[in-house]
Design a protein around this motif. Structure first.
Motif, PDB file in Angstrom:
ATOM      1  N   ASP A 306       3.048  -8.718  -4.908  1.00 20.43           N
ATOM      2  CA  ASP A 306       3.656  -7.623  -4.150  1.00 20.43           C
ATOM      3  C   ASP A 306       4.614  -6.811  -5.020  1.00 20.43           C
ATOM      4  O   ASP A 306       4.872  -5.640  -4.737  1.00 20.43           O
ATOM      5  CB  ASP A 306       4.443  -8.176  -2.958  1.00 20.43           C
ATOM      6  CG  ASP A 306       3.557  -8.932  -1.993  1.00 20.43           C
ATOM      7  OD1 ASP A 306       2.434  -8.450  -1.728  1.00 20.43           O
ATOM      8  OD2 ASP A 306       3.986  -9.994  -1.513  1.00 20.43           O
ATOM      9  N   PRO A 329      -1.427  -4.809  -5.151  1.00 21.25           N
ATOM     10  CA  PRO A 329      -0.469  -4.261  -4.174  1.00 21.25           C
ATOM     11  C   PRO A 329       0.798  -3.698  -4.790  1.00 21.25           C
ATOM     12  O   PRO A 329       1.285  -2.651  -4.352  1.00 21.25           O
ATOM     13  CB  PRO A 329      -0.170  -5.472  -3.276  1.00 21.25           C
ATOM     14  CG  PRO A 329      -1.410  -6.306  -3.360  1.00 21.25           C
ATOM     15  CD  PRO A 329      -1.906  -6.156  -4.762  1.00 21.25           C
ATOM     16  N   ASN A 333       1.528   0.216  -4.106  1.00 21.09           N
ATOM     17  CA  ASN A 333       2.666   0.534  -3.250  1.00 21.09           C
ATOM     18  C   ASN A 333       3.888   1.016  -4.028  1.00 21.09           C
ATOM     19  O   ASN A 333       4.965   1.213  -3.435  1.00 21.09           O
ATOM     20  CB  ASN A 333       3.043  -0.693  -2.413  1.00 21.09           C
ATOM     21  CG  ASN A 333       1.923  -1.117  -1.480  1.00 21.09           C
ATOM     22  OD1 ASN A 333       1.189  -0.269  -0.959  1.00 21.09           O
ATOM     23  ND2 ASN A 333       1.773  -2.415  -1.265  1.00 21.09           N
TER      24      ASN A 333
END
Length: 404
Positions: A306, A329, A333
């Motif tokens: 993440d 990710p 992001n």
């Protein structure tokens, strides 16, 4: 834990006849005496070696272990200590060493020690282990930035410049970090060869306060040491408390010109990451060096982090446009960052007390509600206390340009 400076720099090869002749020549010139010494060394990955040769300093990192034997050389006179009262100091590994009661001239064993001792007693240093980076120059008074380079007592190509050390007037040589089994023999040998007291102070990530208090005892600076000790203990306690109460982010720390070296879970250099995040880099054999484990892109994609922190000089600038990273990710992001690197990498390399600054940064970055730091104030306070620098807001913004 903070690894010993020997962990930060390894040892290379057999010294042989050249080592013997060089040491004898230097000691003969400076002391007017003759000594016999021999050193036999062996290196292996993950350990370090004691060095007492005259050589040019370097910042290259290698790892190895030394086995050295020597007959005590005649003591080298130290003007500063000859006229001073001597007292007994018991270092962190139980060695009783006679040191001046009032120490004003200090040499250090390597870059890890340099960061710690500089924070407490910059005006006592007779030199530095290696040069500050060019990027660090604006943050230091020129008197500190232009100190003579002594080299390193432990470390591959970064060897101690013995002649410079002996001419410096150092009253003591301080080694900070994590000891290993050979520490007593190593320091006793170097002390006998130079005539200068050598002491070791154990310092780990979770006991830096104790290390500062021990250092303050040695240098007769208890109040100054207590202030730094309390700071470290406060930051560590807050970081650990936050880490225990949050849902941790899934993190990778990626290094190298392709971003395909990772600091693996459970390795020494991953201590801060493992404390504050779920380190996604799980490998069979984590390496102990700061270079990390090399992996392929398929593995990085499979980990699906993440958040990614990139090391200095990696692919932070280009990774957002690289299709190979697009499905991860953290990249998709926009949750990727580059660790601040002035005057040292905030997360280690060498793994010294600047990692507390890294803990502040990562805690605020990942868990801002729990941390609730005023980051400029926190970073400025650290620079003031540990680097003796008044950090401007403009300098702070430059440091954090890729880190927030």
């Amino acid at each position: 834990m903070l690894k010993h400076d020997r962990k930060w720099h390894g040892y290379q090869g057999r010294r042989g006849i050249a080592f013997f002749l060089t040491v004898m020549l230097v000691l003969g010139l400076l002391c007017g005496c003759q000594a016999k010494a021999s050193a036999e060394t062996a290196s292996k990955d993950g350990e370090e070696t004691a060095v007492s040769a005259v050589a040019e300093p370097s910042t290259e990192s290698n790892e190895g272990e030394a086995v050295a034997e020597s007959e005590p050389a005649s003591s080298v006179s130290n003007e500063a200590s000859d006229s001073d009262e001597m007292v007994s100091f018991v270092d962190s590994v139980g060695r009783t060493v006679e040191v001046p009661a009032h120490i004003t001239k200090v040499a250090i064993s390597g870059p890890l020690t340099q960061i710690v001792v500089f924070s407490l007693a910059p005006d006592k240093l007779v030199g530095i282990a290696n040069e500050w980076s060019k990027e660090a120059e604006p943050y230091f008074d020129p008197v500190y930035y232009n100190m003579p380079v002594l080299g390193q007592l432990y470390g591959g190509k970064g060897e101690l410049n013995l002649e410079t050390l002996l001419a410096s007037g150092a009253q003591v040589v301080i080694d900070v970090g994590e000891p290993k089994d050979s520490i007593t023999a190593d320091l006793d040998m170097l002390q006998a060869q130079t005539g200068i007291p050598f002491v070791h102070i154990t310092a780990n990530l979770d006991n830096m306060g104790e290390a500062y208090r021990k250092l303050g005892e040695l240098l007769d600076m208890p109040e100054e040491a207590e202030a730094l000790a309390t700071y470290c203990e406060t930051i560590y306690a807050k970081t650990a408390s936050i880490a225990e109460g949050v849902e941790k982010v899934n993190l990778l720390y990626c290094l190298g010109d392709k971003g395909q070296h990772v600091i693996a879970k459970g390795s020494f250099h991953a201590q801060v990451f493992d404390l504050l995040a779920n380190n996604a880099a799980v490998v069979d054999s984590p390496v102990s060096s700061g270079a990390g484990n090399e992996v392929d892109m398929e593995q990085i994609v499979n980990w699906q982090p993440d958040v990614i922190v990139f090391g200095p000089g990696s692919i932070y600038d280009t990774v957002g446009d690289d299709p190979a990273w697009a499905t991860i990710p953290a990249i998709a992001n926009g949750r990727y960052y580059e660790v601040p690197n002035v005057p040292y990498n905030w997360l280690g390399f060498p793994p010294s007390v600047q990692r507390y600054l890294g803990m502040i940064w990562m805690t605020e970055l990942f868990y801002p509600e729990e941390a609730d730091y005023d980051m400029y104030q926190e970073v400025a306070a650290y620079f003031k206390n540990f680097y003796h620098c008044d950090l401007s807001e403009a300098q702070y913004q430059t440091l954090m340009e890729r880190a927030q």
